[in-house]
Write an enzyme that holds these catalytic residues in place. Structure first.
Site, PDB file in Angstrom:
ATOM      1  N   ARG A 108     -18.930  -5.214  -1.180  1.00  0.00           N
ATOM      2  CA  ARG A 108     -18.756  -4.306  -0.039  1.00  0.00           C
ATOM      3  C   ARG A 108     -20.088  -3.876   0.558  1.00  0.00           C
ATOM      4  NH1 ARG A 108     -13.640  -0.958  -2.641  1.00  0.00           N
ATOM      5  NH2 ARG A 108     -11.978  -2.104  -1.570  1.00  0.00           N
ATOM      6  N   ASN A 156     -13.474  -3.560   4.469  1.00  0.00           N
ATOM      7  CA  ASN A 156     -14.386  -3.648   3.319  1.00  0.00           C
ATOM      8  C   ASN A 156     -14.147  -4.899   2.474  1.00  0.00           C
ATOM      9  OD1 ASN A 156     -11.989  -2.928   2.157  1.00  0.00           O
ATOM     10  ND2 ASN A 156     -12.668  -0.928   1.418  1.00  0.00           N
ATOM     11  N   THR A 182     -15.408   2.028  -2.128  1.00  0.00           N
ATOM     12  CA  THR A 182     -14.534   1.803  -0.970  1.00  0.00           C
ATOM     13  C   THR A 182     -15.328   1.771   0.347  1.00  0.00           C
ATOM     14  OG1 THR A 182     -12.813   2.990  -2.170  1.00  0.00           O
ATOM     15  CG2 THR A 182     -12.444   2.632   0.194  1.00  0.00           C
ATOM     16  N   ARG A 209     -13.661  -4.082  -9.921  1.00  0.00           N
ATOM     17  CA  ARG A 209     -14.008  -2.890  -9.129  1.00  0.00           C
ATOM     18  C   ARG A 209     -15.524  -2.743  -9.011  1.00  0.00           C
ATOM     19  NH1 ARG A 209     -10.003  -0.255  -6.295  1.00  0.00           N
ATOM     20  NH2 ARG A 209     -11.301   1.598  -6.428  1.00  0.00           N
ATOM     21  N   HIS A 257     -10.002  -6.370  -2.029  1.00  0.00           N
ATOM     22  CA  HIS A 257      -9.177  -5.410  -2.753  1.00  0.00           C
ATOM     23  C   HIS A 257      -9.214  -5.742  -4.237  1.00  0.00           C
ATOM     24  CE1 HIS A 257      -5.680  -3.007  -4.000  1.00  0.00           C
ATOM     25  NE2 HIS A 257      -5.374  -4.060  -4.747  1.00  0.00           N
ATOM     26  N   PHE A 305      -4.789   7.118   7.161  1.00  0.00           N
ATOM     27  CA  PHE A 305      -5.181   5.754   7.516  1.00  0.00           C
ATOM     28  C   PHE A 305      -4.109   4.707   7.177  1.00  0.00           C
ATOM     29  CE2 PHE A 305      -7.081   6.830   3.358  1.00  0.00           C
ATOM     30  CZ  PHE A 305      -6.603   5.812   2.544  1.00  0.00           C
ATOM     31  N   TYR A 332       0.815  -1.224   0.000  1.00  0.00           N
ATOM     32  CA  TYR A 332       0.000   0.000   0.000  1.00  0.00           C
ATOM     33  C   TYR A 332       0.845   1.268   0.000  1.00  0.00           C
ATOM     34  CZ  TYR A 332      -4.673  -2.115   0.682  1.00  0.00           C
ATOM     35  OH  TYR A 332      -5.866  -2.763   0.522  1.00  0.00           O
ATOM     36  N   GLU A 340       1.024  -4.722  -8.447  1.00  0.00           N
ATOM     37  CA  GLU A 340       0.440  -5.602  -7.419  1.00  0.00           C
ATOM     38  C   GLU A 340       0.537  -7.093  -7.779  1.00  0.00           C
ATOM     39  OE1 GLU A 340      -3.506  -4.033  -6.922  1.00  0.00           O
ATOM     40  OE2 GLU A 340      -2.774  -2.206  -5.944  1.00  0.00           O
TER      41      GLU A 340
END
Ligand code: IDP
Ligand code: MG
Length: 137
Positions: free
Chosen positions: A102, A112, A91, A85, A115, A57, A49, A126
């Site tokens: 979610r 949530n 989110t 997505r 990812h 956060f 991340y 990633e």
């Protein structure tokens, strides 16, 4: 054909949602081409991340990702990045469209469940973060 990296986060694994997440991807014509369960260290979570390193956060997010086992997978298909997505939802579960993962299962903006890479650039960071080319079918 596009590939994207998805993670069932520690809250999703705890809530027995691994199968549900995979089913939703497969139902939408996406294929799982790599998959494993592992535990991410705090340091690894910070690397994964890294784009969020200046966010308020960042510390709590990276602790959360490392608090329990996760399932990481490479998902492939036509428009796989935006499709995943869409299936995930926004989110914040409160803002997520009805019927998304979610909206159905997320607890709050941090916890949530899932990812998904948000662009070709992030997918190309990633995917090799977790998988070597030999591990992708
Ligand atoms: P995304 O997962 O929908 O792409 P990002 O903005 O990339 O959302 O944030 C990465 C992750 O960081 C989110 O999935 C969520 O777990 C966490 N997160 C995002 N925004 C906040 C926030 O405002 N407070 C706490 N955690 C957040
Ligand atoms: Mg993101």
């Amino acid at each position: 054909m596009e590939q994207t990296l998805s993670i069932v986060k520690p809250d999703g694994v705890k809530k027995n949602l691994i199968g549900d997440v995979i089913r939703r991807f497969e139902k939408n014509n996406l294929r799982i081409v790599a998959l494993k369960m592992l535990r991410v260290s705090k340091k690894e979570a910070m690397g994964f991340y890294i784009v969020h390193k200046d966010k308020t956060f960042y510390d709590s997010l990276t602790s959360f990702l490392s608090e329990g086992p996760v399932v990481v997978m490479v998902v492939e298909g036509d428009r796989a990045i935006p499709k995943v997505r869409e299936i995930m939802g926004a989110t914040n579960p409160k803002d997520a469209a009805p019927g998304t993962i979610r909206a159905d299962f997320g607890s709050d903006i941090e916890h949530n469940i899932v990812h998904g890479s948000d662009s070709i650039e992030s997918a190309s960071y990633e995917i090799p973060f977790f998988f070597s080319t030999l591990e992708i079918q």
